[in-house]
Design an enzyme around this catalytic site. Structure first.
Site, short mmCIF file in Angstrom:
data_model
loop_
_atom_site.label_atom_id
_atom_site.label_comp_id
_atom_site.label_asym_id
_atom_site.label_seq_id
_atom_site.Cartn_x
_atom_site.Cartn_y
_atom_site.Cartn_z
N CYS A 71 37.15 48.69 23.92
CA CYS A 71 38.08 47.57 23.74
C CYS A 71 37.47 46.53 22.81
CB CYS A 71 38.41 46.93 25.09
SG CYS A 71 39.49 45.49 24.98
N CYS A 77 36.67 38.50 26.77
CA CYS A 77 37.68 38.16 27.77
C CYS A 77 37.08 38.00 29.16
CB CYS A 77 38.79 39.22 27.78
SG CYS A 77 38.43 40.68 28.77
N CYS A 80 35.99 43.82 32.58
CA CYS A 80 35.38 45.12 32.22
C CYS A 80 33.95 44.95 31.71
CB CYS A 80 36.23 45.83 31.17
SG CYS A 80 37.94 46.08 31.63
N CYS A 172 45.29 45.67 25.87
CA CYS A 172 44.43 45.73 27.04
C CYS A 172 44.53 47.14 27.62
CB CYS A 172 44.87 44.70 28.08
SG CYS A 172 43.90 44.75 29.61
N TYR A 324 43.76 42.15 59.48
CA TYR A 324 44.04 41.77 58.09
C TYR A 324 44.98 42.81 57.48
CZ TYR A 324 39.71 39.27 59.21
OH TYR A 324 38.74 38.51 59.82
N GLU A 345 47.79 39.66 60.86
CA GLU A 345 47.64 39.10 59.51
C GLU A 345 47.93 37.61 59.57
OE1 GLU A 345 47.27 38.00 55.77
OE2 GLU A 345 46.74 40.03 56.36
N ASP A 394 39.97 45.16 57.41
CA ASP A 394 39.89 45.11 55.94
C ASP A 394 40.02 43.65 55.50
OD1 ASP A 394 39.90 45.62 53.25
OD2 ASP A 394 41.82 46.67 53.21
N CYS A 421 35.69 45.00 50.16
CA CYS A 421 35.54 44.94 48.71
C CYS A 421 34.28 44.17 48.33
CB CYS A 421 36.77 44.31 48.06
SG CYS A 421 37.09 42.62 48.61
#
Length: 463
Positions: A71, A77, A80, A172, A324, A345, A394, A421
């Site tokens: 890219c 930006c 990535c 992109c 969650y 949640e 999660d 994550c």
């Protein structure tokens, strides 16, 4: 020390924040724009008592992990950031990040670590992109060579550290077509019809931001957010999009005159089509609205949820608590494999989406509750619905609140499947659970190629 250049440092590792690591006189140096195996000169940008920060200014030797970025916006930006690292090496360092977090932060013995699940697609894998508008265009050195490039506003990504400046993006590689075509069509129409772009400092201008969502079913949603309420100009732009892109089945707009881009408290208006798009996963339908959360790499999401379901080892007789739960994607995904699912949640709107998704799939063994996890996850709830045989949690990147961890310890649940994550906060939470729970398996999943982010599933078993 700040400003000093240290010569010919070898990059030896990568930290959990994606920055590379070198060492000098016993101090760790976190370095941007370098890879393990590089030998570089480093200019120190920050000095702390226990570490330094710097940036690579000259490379004497390039790492064998390097590859050519595809890219032209790479390095500008801000996304990535691992695009200059070959994909096999990305997977190696992501898996290492998971195990390092468990040992260093969780102070845990390394359990069985299954090989990281790679992404079949490393370009055009996202189903949602958020773009910003600004009347101030970020100019790179190459732009100054082209006078035309120095003119006009921008539609693209914010530059790190400059909230009021946006990099004008032409192409992109994160989302498939017609994502780029839609964005470029909006920019071209705005230029031709003299639509104003927002000035974030004085809060003037029409166009504010753009969200493009899609599904594997081929359905597209476009959300145009404006600051000024100029319905005539807005209608002209939206009609142009409707005429140019028939694949947009949900064309929406939001008028946002707040100081930030959040819109969960604002009305979402339908210009054309439905107010949602449909995703299909493992034979299930999921309705995605403008405010709905859904994992942004749908192909990998299917692999992630299948791995979590396998680790849960469901027989059809279990009562499962899905913490969650969001819009109920996991709850609905596992419902046919267990007796009952209780989804909890914080966001009420998400719970309403979860109920709709259960109804959409004729799932009758799910129940959902909205509220503070610490207040809902109590003995009263367990007495009402049964004590959990499996808990799937999660949480967001910040991990679980200490009170929620305490609720899990008191639950006596035989198996906990912890999806995260953020391996760092996951390792912290598991360390707190280690009094009663043993980590049996880890399953890393690469959800975001060319970034340092990695998803991880941990199976915890009651000792």
């Amino acid at each position: 020390m700040k400003g000093k250049v240290l010569e010919k440092l070898e990059i030896v590792d990568i930290a959990d924040n994606g920055k590379s690591i070198a060492r000098h006189n016993g101090l760790v140096i976190f370095i941007e724009k370098a890879l393990p195996g590089d030998i570089v000169d480093v200019q120190i940008t920050r000095k702390k008592s226990s570490y330094l920060e710097g940036r690579a200014t000259f490379t004497h030797k390039y790492s064998e992990f390097r590859t050519t970025p595809f890219c032209k916006h790479f390095g500008i930006c801000g996304g990535c950031k691992w695009q200059d690292m070959n994909y096999e090496s990305q997977l190696f360092f992501k898996q290492k990040q998971v195990t390092d977090a468990m040992v260093r932060l969780g102070r845990l013995d390394i359990p069985v670590v299954l090989p990281i699940i790679a992404s079949d697609t490393i370009m055009h894998y996202r189903n949602k992109l958020d773009y910003s508008c600004s009347d101030k265009k970020w100019l790179s050195r190459d732009d100054f060579a082209d006078v035309e490039n120095t003119k006009g506003p921008a539609l693209g990504y914010h530059i790190a550290g400059r909230f009021d400046m946006v990099l004008d993006v032409k192409e992109c590689f994160l989302q498939p077509e017609p994502s780029n075509s839609i964005r470029n069509a909006i920019k071209a129409y705005a230029d031709e019809h003299h639509l104003t772009f927002i000035n974030l400092r004085n809060r003037q201008g029409l166009l504010r931001s753009l969200i493009i969502r899609n599904t594997l079913k081929g359905e597209w949603m476009v959300i145009v957010m404006v600051y000024e309420n100029n319905q005539e100009q807005l209608n002209g732009l939206l009609q142009h999009l409707a005429d140019s892109f028939p694949e947009i089945i949900s064309l929406l707009y939001i008028i946002n005159q707040k100081g930030n881009d959040t819109f969960h408290d604002l009305d979402v208006n339908v210009f054309k089509g439905r107010d949602y798009i449909l995703e299909e996963m493992d034979g299930l339908q999921f309705r995605i609205g403008a405010k709905s959360f859904f994992q942004t790499n749908p192909s990998q999401t299917l692999k992630l949820y299948k791995a979590a379901r396998e680790l849960a080892d469901l027989t059809g007789e279990e009562t499962v608590y899905d913490l969650y739960t969001g819009t109920g994607t996991i709850a609905n995904f596992i419902a046919r494999y267990c007796k009952k699912v209780i989804g909890i949640e914080y966001v009420p709107e998400a719970i309403e989406d979860a109920k709709i998704n259960s109804d959409l799939n004729n799932i009758t063994n799910t129940e959902y509750y909205a509220g503070d996890m610490r207040e809902l996850l109590t003995a009263e709830l367990f007495n009402k619905h049964g004590f959990p045989d499996v808990i799937i949690t999660d949480p967001p990147r910040a991990g679980m609140h200490f009170d929620v961890v305490d609720c899990l310890l008191k639950s006596g649940c035989p198996r906990i499947v912890y999806i995260s994550c953020n391996p760092a906060t996951q390792a912290r939470d598991i360390g707190l659970l280690a009094e009663l729970y043993k980590v049996e398996k880890l399953q890393p999943v690469d959800m975001f190629p060319h970034t340092a982010h990695v998803e991880n599933i941990a199976l915890l078993v009651l000792k």
